[in-house]
Design an enzyme around this catalytic site. Structure first.
Site, PDB file in Angstrom:
ATOM      1  N   SER A 109       0.834  -1.204   0.000  1.00  0.00           N
ATOM      2  CA  SER A 109       0.000   0.000   0.000  1.00  0.00           C
ATOM      3  C   SER A 109       0.874   1.261   0.000  1.00  0.00           C
ATOM      4  CB  SER A 109      -0.957  -0.044   1.203  1.00  0.00           C
ATOM      5  OG  SER A 109      -1.992   0.885   1.056  1.00  0.00           O
ATOM      6  N   ASP A 223     -10.338  -5.266  -3.744  1.00  0.00           N
ATOM      7  CA  ASP A 223      -9.694  -4.219  -2.957  1.00  0.00           C
ATOM      8  C   ASP A 223     -10.367  -2.882  -3.249  1.00  0.00           C
ATOM      9  OD1 ASP A 223      -8.011  -2.384  -1.727  1.00  0.00           O
ATOM     10  OD2 ASP A 223      -6.162  -3.319  -2.445  1.00  0.00           O
ATOM     11  N   HIS A 253      -7.866  -5.664   0.755  1.00  0.00           N
ATOM     12  CA  HIS A 253      -6.667  -4.837   0.611  1.00  0.00           C
ATOM     13  C   HIS A 253      -5.398  -5.481   1.155  1.00  0.00           C
ATOM     14  CE1 HIS A 253      -4.216  -1.345   0.105  1.00  0.00           C
ATOM     15  NE2 HIS A 253      -4.032  -1.189   1.399  1.00  0.00           N
TER      16      HIS A 253
END
Length: 280
Positions: A109, A223, A253
């Site tokens: 991320s 996600d 995610h």
């Protein structure tokens, strides 16, 4: 089995940065350096660290400034280059220790942005990159970005977005674990930090075509925090000839704590083992 270690190092701003590792008892065949996501910290990757350690790969990580046990204003930064700088510092220290084995970088991320900037700026330090849902694309329109920048100019600490932990995983036990972890920042994203990530994403857009390193990107199709198009962007805009896109059907995610976590770990191990051999 092996050793699990933790310590502090000082960054260029004399801040204490908490570092930790999972190292096999015998000589490792490679190093994986993990860069974590926003609001979390390096220790959230323990299950991957232990898994790879038990497969003879040394895993190292740090809590980014403002995260976990490291110094700094909680989840606030003026420039993502500070994160990159601190990772470069730590990896240079590790390369002095591990002189004859390949070093790989992993970014989840927000850590995916840091890892991408690292791969653009300091590719000579690593042998490849593992991306997990890298947050590389601007998720807001021009008007929204301008509004957040204006807010950040006057009130950089103002929280402009909060997230729902259910976007991370379908596993209710993992959601509960996340909510009960005292080191997790759940106060939301501040305007100053959001502006910094906008700037970092623009830097990625301008520099990603320079990346030639081998990489794999892993992304869940469900996600909703970072759209899967971010991984597709990497596939389409880098010069790397050795690149792999691994999709996880219905995955959310953070795949490491989602229902298909065992496959996630195995895919990473298989990719690392393949590239350890090709690096020798």
């Amino acid at each position: 089995m092996g050793d699990d270690e933790s310590d502090f190092i000082r960054n260029a701003d004399n801040q204490k940065i908490y570092v930790r590792s999972w190292v096999p008892s015998c000589d490792p065949v490679a190093v994986l350096y993990i860069t974590h996501g926003v609001g979390e910290y390096g220790g959230r990757y323990e299950q991957l660290g232990v898994y790879l350690r038990d497969n003879n790969i040394a895993v190292h990580t740090q809590d980014f400034v403002g995260h976990g046990k490291s110094d700094g204003d909680r989840v606030h930064i003026d420039d993502f280059q500070i994160y990159v700088r601190d990772v470069v510092q730590h990896i240079e220290l590790l390369k002095a220790k591990y002189t004859n084995i390949p070093v790989f970088l992993m970014g989840h991320s927000m850590g995916g942005i840091v890892s991408t900037l690292f791969a653009i700026q300091r590719p000579e330090l690593i042998n490849g990159v593992v991306f997990s849902a890298p947050a590389l694309l601007l998720g807001a329109g021009t008007f929204t970005r301008g509004l957040v920048r204006a807010v950040a100019y006057f009130v950089p600490q103002l929280v402009v977005r909060k997230s729902d932990p259910s976007v991370l995983t379908r596993d209710p036990d993992e959601i509960r674990n996340y909510m009960e972890d005292p080191l997790i920042w759940r106060g939301g994203l501040k305007a100053g930090w959001v502006t910094a990530i906008f700037d970092a994403q623009l830097q990625v857009a301008n520099g990603v075509s320079a990346i030639k390193l081998p990489f794999i990107t892993l992304h869940g199709t469900a996600d909703t925090m970072v759209d899967i198009s971010s991984s597709q962007f990497l596939m389409e805009n880098t010069q790397s000839e050795d690149k792999t896109f691994e999709r996880f059907e219905d995955g959310r995610h953070k795949l490491l704590v989602d229902l298909d976590r065992e496959r996630f770990k195995q895919v990473i191990l298989d990719w690392l083992n393949k590239h350890i051999t090709s690096s020798q």
